[in-house]
Scaffold this motif. Structure first.
Motif, PDB file in Angstrom:
ATOM      1  N   LYS A 100     -22.182 -40.884  21.644  1.00 33.98           N
ATOM      2  CA  LYS A 100     -22.642 -39.515  21.415  1.00 33.98           C
ATOM      3  C   LYS A 100     -24.019 -39.497  20.750  1.00 33.98           C
ATOM      4  N   GLU A 101     -24.241 -40.398  19.829  1.00 27.63           N
ATOM      5  CA  GLU A 101     -25.520 -40.446  19.126  1.00 27.63           C
ATOM      6  C   GLU A 101     -26.662 -40.938  20.015  1.00 27.63           C
ATOM      7  N   ASP A 152     -18.728 -42.551  18.729  1.00 30.25           N
ATOM      8  CA  ASP A 152     -19.861 -42.128  17.889  1.00 30.25           C
ATOM      9  C   ASP A 152     -21.171 -42.714  18.399  1.00 30.25           C
ATOM     10  N   GLN A 188     -13.443 -45.052  17.740  1.00 34.94           N
ATOM     11  CA  GLN A 188     -14.373 -44.089  17.144  1.00 34.94           C
ATOM     12  C   GLN A 188     -15.793 -44.640  17.109  1.00 34.94           C
TER      13      GLN A 188
END
Length: 414
Positions: free
Chosen positions: A369-370, A366, A362
């Motif tokens: 994606k950020e 994350d 994760q």
């Protein structure tokens, strides 16, 4: 008639080179002998002398002799030999290349060989061939033959080995000269694979081949990634399905299979279509378990086989990897699509397997994606990376990107 180029330090190994030249000529091949020696006069007469090689490298031979700097001389002769070898190939006067030498001669000769296209026969006979050949071979298709004994005279052992080498390069050169491969009108797609992503790659490859693409699979083992990107730079590859980006983890953490700091950048620099995923970023690769660096003791490891030890990437490392991937892809000049599988990024990272770590995965997702720019296409699927649906969706996306790329005239594929 096929032409074999033979190069070597004729001041110290001229007799040995003359020996192989005579054998090659008996096989009905022509020979071009190049002298890359510096300090002494050649023991046999070359077709291209050391003065010409040094001058092609930008320095007169008298200056090299006067300086008496072996390292500098090797650098100059490597540059000069490379320029001459390239020109001979462009002029149709090189169908194969052979060199004999120790570490110094091999360094110069293989530098020149690596400048030749893949498929041109290249044979290096050397005492270094039984050790780490990576510095000599690089990402090329050089064949290394161990000389067993030093290349210092013709005897009952060296004679057999050099005879085999001469016949081998002659036959390869004749085959290269006479066999013309049929022209394929298929775009070449490169795909990266590890054992833990094999089902995904095989499924995607099969889908793409049905669509008329030629697929070449590269092992994501460091040299494989470098070889793939070298072929991109040389214009062989039309698009890339980078399923397995694990080499980035080795580069970040210090594993043995790094492809260097520039991995995942060549396709973006060239602007060719790329579909990228997170295959095997759950692991860093090391040798036998007893060679694992002491500062990694206590980490989660998996003994893949007696020679390969895998170490699980941490939450912190995965967070960094996400940022690294985004940074590289954000600068791409061509179309990019990123695929994220939510249920595991390798065969041993899914639920119930040894490297299952949802927190680390994760963190990777994350962070990626950020950090990705909004214009980067992002596809998130609730599947494992080896799920057939995931593989086929990536293949379909690459086909879409390539088709659009081709339509707008960015890529003129013949």
């Amino acid at each position: 008639m096929a032409t074999v180029v033979v190069l070597g330090t004729l001041d110290t190994k001229g007799n040995e080179h003359n020996f192989v030249n005579q054998i090659i000529r008996k096989t009905s091949c022509d020979v071009v002998l190049i002298d890359i020696g510096v300090l002494g006069q050649p023991q046999t007469q070359p077709d291209i002398n050391r003065e010409e090689v040094a001058l092609a490298g930008g320095v007169e031979i008298e200056e090299l002799v006067k300086r008496n700097d072996r390292g500098f001389a090797m650098e100059v002769m490597a540059i000069g030999a490379t320029k001459i070898i390239r020109q001979l190939h462009q002029d149709g006067k090189l169908d194969g290349i052979l060199a004999l030498g120790g570490s110094g001669g091999a360094s110069i000769a293989t530098h020149a060989m690596r400048a030749l296209p893949i498929g041109v026969p290249k044979l290096m006979v050397s005492t270094v061939a039984s050790g780490d050949t990576k510095p000599y071979v690089g990402e090329s298709d050089i064949t290394m033959m161990y000389s067993v004994v030093d290349i210092a005279g013709i005897n009952s052992i060296s004679g057999k080995i050099l005879n085999n080498a001469a016949i081998a390069i002659a036959e390869m050169a004749k085959a290269s000269c006479t066999i013309q491969p049929q022209k394929e009108n298929k775009p070449l797609i490169s795909i990266t694979m590890f054992g833990v992503t094999t089902p995904c790659v095989l499924r995607a490859s099969k889908w793409l081949e049905k669509k008329g693409y030629e697929v070449v699979v590269f092992s994501a083992n460091g040299v494989g990634g470098r070889a793939m990107e070298a072929l991109m730079k040389d214009g062989f590859i039309s698009a890339v399905l980078d399923v397995t980006t694990t080499e980035l983890a080795d580069e970040l953490v210090g594993g043995e299979l790094s492809a260097g700091q520039d991995r995942l950048e060549m396709a973006g620099q060239l602007g060719i279509p790329q579909v990228v995923s997170l295959g095997a970023l759950d692991m860093v690769n090391f040798g036998p378990v007893d060679t694992l660096p002491t500062h990694f003791h206590g980490r989660k490891i998996y003994k893949h086989n007696p020679n390969v030890t895998l170490m699980r990437t941490t939450v912190e490392e995965c967070d960094q990897l996400g940022k690294i991937i985004a940074y590289k892809l954000n600068r791409a000049k061509g179309p990019v699509s990123v695929f994220i599988p939510l249920k595991g990024i390798s065969a041993i990272a899914k639920k119930g397997e040894v490297f299952y770590d949802p927190q680390a995965d994760q963190a990777l997702i994350d962070s990626l994606k950020e950090s990705l720019d909004p214009h980067i296409d992002l596809v998130v699927m609730d599947t494992h990376i080896n799920d057939p649906a995931f593989a086929e969706e990536m293949a379909k996306k690459l086909h879409e990107l390539y088709s659009n790329y081709k339509k707008i005239g960015v890529l003129n594929y013949e």
